[in-house]
Write a protein that holds these residues in place. Sequence first.
Motif, PDB file in Angstrom:
ATOM      1  N   LEU A   4      10.135  -5.515  23.262  1.00  0.00           N
ATOM      2  CA  LEU A   4       8.801  -5.144  22.474  1.00  0.00           C
ATOM      3  C   LEU A   4       8.996  -4.816  21.147  1.00  0.00           C
ATOM      4  CD1 LEU A   4       6.784  -3.191  25.123  1.00  0.00           C
ATOM      5  CD2 LEU A   4       6.687  -5.380  24.498  1.00  0.00           C
ATOM      6  N   VAL A   5       9.883  -3.944  20.713  1.00  0.00           N
ATOM      7  CA  VAL A   5      10.173  -3.474  19.428  1.00  0.00           C
ATOM      8  C   VAL A   5      10.539  -4.806  18.702  1.00  0.00           C
ATOM      9  CG1 VAL A   5      11.419  -2.270  17.792  1.00  0.00           C
ATOM     10  CG2 VAL A   5      10.916  -1.118  19.896  1.00  0.00           C
ATOM     11  N   LEU A   6      11.436  -5.524  19.207  1.00  0.00           N
ATOM     12  CA  LEU A   6      12.081  -6.888  18.559  1.00  0.00           C
ATOM     13  C   LEU A   6      10.800  -7.873  18.210  1.00  0.00           C
ATOM     14  CD1 LEU A   6      14.353  -8.647  17.529  1.00  0.00           C
ATOM     15  CD2 LEU A   6      14.628  -9.408  19.779  1.00  0.00           C
ATOM     16  N   ILE A   7      10.008  -7.926  19.136  1.00  0.00           N
ATOM     17  CA  ILE A   7       8.716  -8.830  18.973  1.00  0.00           C
ATOM     18  C   ILE A   7       7.797  -8.148  17.901  1.00  0.00           C
ATOM     19  CG2 ILE A   7       6.635  -9.846  20.039  1.00  0.00           C
ATOM     20  CD1 ILE A   7       8.327  -9.896  22.603  1.00  0.00           C
ATOM     21  N   GLY A   8       7.701  -6.910  17.911  1.00  0.00           N
ATOM     22  CA  GLY A   8       7.034  -6.376  16.911  1.00  0.00           C
ATOM     23  C   GLY A   8       7.366  -6.442  15.729  1.00  0.00           C
ATOM     24  N   ARG A   9       8.935  -6.329  15.444  1.00  0.00           N
ATOM     25  CA  ARG A   9       9.456  -6.603  14.039  1.00  0.00           C
ATOM     26  C   ARG A   9       9.343  -7.805  13.471  1.00  0.00           C
ATOM     27  NH1 ARG A   9      14.999  -4.807  16.356  1.00  0.00           N
ATOM     28  NH2 ARG A   9      15.792  -6.636  15.022  1.00  0.00           N
ATOM     29  N   ILE A  10       9.330  -8.853  14.341  1.00  0.00           N
ATOM     30  CA  ILE A  10       9.210 -10.224  14.288  1.00  0.00           C
ATOM     31  C   ILE A  10       7.825 -10.721  13.562  1.00  0.00           C
ATOM     32  CG2 ILE A  10       9.291 -12.731  14.964  1.00  0.00           C
ATOM     33  CD1 ILE A  10      11.434 -11.877  16.875  1.00  0.00           C
ATOM     34  N   LEU A  11       6.989 -10.026  14.263  1.00  0.00           N
ATOM     35  CA  LEU A  11       5.433 -10.416  14.002  1.00  0.00           C
ATOM     36  C   LEU A  11       5.271  -9.662  12.608  1.00  0.00           C
ATOM     37  CD1 LEU A  11       3.789 -10.041  17.549  1.00  0.00           C
ATOM     38  CD2 LEU A  11       4.267 -12.064  16.225  1.00  0.00           C
ATOM     39  N   LEU A  12       5.502  -8.245  12.318  1.00  0.00           N
ATOM     40  CA  LEU A  12       5.304  -7.436  11.417  1.00  0.00           C
ATOM     41  C   LEU A  12       5.927  -8.336  10.101  1.00  0.00           C
ATOM     42  CD1 LEU A  12       4.159  -4.770   9.947  1.00  0.00           C
ATOM     43  CD2 LEU A  12       6.595  -4.117  10.283  1.00  0.00           C
ATOM     44  N   VAL A  13       7.029  -8.722  10.097  1.00  0.00           N
ATOM     45  CA  VAL A  13       7.697  -9.170   8.670  1.00  0.00           C
ATOM     46  C   VAL A  13       7.224 -10.411   8.398  1.00  0.00           C
ATOM     47  CG1 VAL A  13       9.792  -7.505   9.077  1.00  0.00           C
ATOM     48  CG2 VAL A  13       9.936 -10.017   9.805  1.00  0.00           C
ATOM     49  N   GLY A  14       6.516 -11.359   9.141  1.00  0.00           N
ATOM     50  CA  GLY A  14       6.293 -12.535   8.762  1.00  0.00           C
ATOM     51  C   GLY A  14       5.453 -12.532   7.460  1.00  0.00           C
ATOM     52  N   LEU A  15       4.375 -11.592   7.558  1.00  0.00           N
ATOM     53  CA  LEU A  15       3.733 -11.413   6.173  1.00  0.00           C
ATOM     54  C   LEU A  15       4.630 -11.002   4.995  1.00  0.00           C
ATOM     55  CD1 LEU A  15       0.796 -10.756   4.756  1.00  0.00           C
ATOM     56  CD2 LEU A  15       1.281  -8.510   5.403  1.00  0.00           C
ATOM     57  N   PHE A  16       5.527 -10.249   5.059  1.00  0.00           N
ATOM     58  CA  PHE A  16       6.233  -9.652   3.771  1.00  0.00           C
ATOM     59  C   PHE A  16       7.299 -10.899   3.468  1.00  0.00           C
ATOM     60  CE2 PHE A  16       5.307  -5.847   6.149  1.00  0.00           C
ATOM     61  CZ  PHE A  16       4.259  -5.322   5.319  1.00  0.00           C
ATOM     62  N   LEU A  17       7.942 -11.548   4.529  1.00  0.00           N
ATOM     63  CA  LEU A  17       8.994 -12.334   3.980  1.00  0.00           C
ATOM     64  C   LEU A  17       8.138 -13.731   3.339  1.00  0.00           C
ATOM     65  CD1 LEU A  17      11.320 -12.396   6.877  1.00  0.00           C
ATOM     66  CD2 LEU A  17      11.562 -11.596   4.735  1.00  0.00           C
ATOM     67  N   SER A  18       6.866 -14.129   3.965  1.00  0.00           N
ATOM     68  CA  SER A  18       6.120 -15.199   2.995  1.00  0.00           C
ATOM     69  C   SER A  18       5.695 -14.412   1.723  1.00  0.00           C
ATOM     70  CB  SER A  18       4.699 -15.464   3.747  1.00  0.00           C
ATOM     71  OG  SER A  18       4.040 -16.156   3.268  1.00  0.00           O
ATOM     72  N   SER A  19       5.084 -13.551   1.734  1.00  0.00           N
ATOM     73  CA  SER A  19       4.883 -12.991   0.262  1.00  0.00           C
ATOM     74  C   SER A  19       6.054 -12.895  -0.523  1.00  0.00           C
ATOM     75  CB  SER A  19       4.396 -11.323   0.308  1.00  0.00           C
ATOM     76  OG  SER A  19       3.038 -11.398   1.044  1.00  0.00           O
ATOM     77  N   ALA A  20       7.160 -12.441  -0.104  1.00  0.00           N
ATOM     78  CA  ALA A  20       8.555 -12.432  -0.804  1.00  0.00           C
ATOM     79  C   ALA A  20       8.538 -13.807  -1.471  1.00  0.00           C
ATOM     80  CB  ALA A  20       9.667 -12.039   0.030  1.00  0.00           C
ATOM     81  N   ALA A  21       8.494 -14.910  -0.758  1.00  0.00           N
ATOM     82  CA  ALA A  21       8.771 -16.207  -1.070  1.00  0.00           C
ATOM     83  C   ALA A  21       7.859 -16.521  -2.358  1.00  0.00           C
ATOM     84  CB  ALA A  21       8.590 -17.311   0.091  1.00  0.00           C
ATOM     85  N   GLY A  22       6.618 -16.161  -1.998  1.00  0.00           N
ATOM     86  CA  GLY A  22       5.776 -16.538  -2.957  1.00  0.00           C
ATOM     87  C   GLY A  22       6.121 -15.673  -4.395  1.00  0.00           C
ATOM     88  N   HIS A  23       6.570 -14.382  -4.360  1.00  0.00           N
ATOM     89  CA  HIS A  23       6.757 -13.751  -5.521  1.00  0.00           C
ATOM     90  C   HIS A  23       7.936 -14.216  -6.199  1.00  0.00           C
ATOM     91  CE1 HIS A  23       4.169 -10.664  -3.845  1.00  0.00           C
ATOM     92  NE2 HIS A  23       4.496  -9.822  -4.792  1.00  0.00           N
ATOM     93  N   LEU A  24       8.844 -14.785  -5.401  1.00  0.00           N
ATOM     94  CA  LEU A  24      10.033 -15.205  -6.036  1.00  0.00           C
ATOM     95  C   LEU A  24      10.107 -16.886  -6.371  1.00  0.00           C
ATOM     96  CD1 LEU A  24      12.793 -13.397  -3.664  1.00  0.00           C
ATOM     97  CD2 LEU A  24      12.191 -12.974  -5.836  1.00  0.00           C
ATOM     98  N   THR A  25       9.149 -17.650  -5.939  1.00  0.00           N
ATOM     99  CA  THR A  25       9.176 -18.794  -6.511  1.00  0.00           C
ATOM    100  C   THR A  25       7.844 -19.063  -7.190  1.00  0.00           C
ATOM    101  OG1 THR A  25       7.761 -19.608  -4.427  1.00  0.00           O
ATOM    102  CG2 THR A  25      10.006 -19.620  -4.232  1.00  0.00           C
TER     103      THR A  25
END
Length: 139
Positions: A4-25
């Motif tokens: 459950l913690v792993l699934i929560g971690r995966i679901l949570l970070v999608g937004l942040f990693l997508s935003s990181a890609a936008g910030h960096l590209t």
Amino acid sequence: MDVLVLIGRILLVGLFLSSAAGHLTRTKAMAGYASSRGVPAAGPAVFASGLLLLAGGLSVLLGIWADLGALLLAVFLLPTALLMHAFWKETDPHVRQNEQVHFLKDVSLGGACLMLLALFSYAGAELGLTITGPLFDVG
């Protein structure tokens, strides 16, 4: 609980990693918007915040000092809410409502990241499915 913690971690970070890609590209375009919101040194700030999002997101996702990753995400979210989504400054009701939603989203996610910081720091390796234990010890 580990899964459950792993699934929560995966679901949570999608937004942040997508935003990181936008910030960096798309740094230049995002810096223009950040500048219009009054962010000083907008270009370097956008790039630095992209690195912060990337480091925090990957840390939480992979479970490498996930407590530190959660703290990095909170460090991004809380100032961003104040700087980028200052709804109280808006006069147009629609813009004000939109900025208020984004402000509350950032504050709420910041609070969730602080809770994750505490969870990872307290439970540590007991959570399982992480590469390292916590960096901090709050327990």
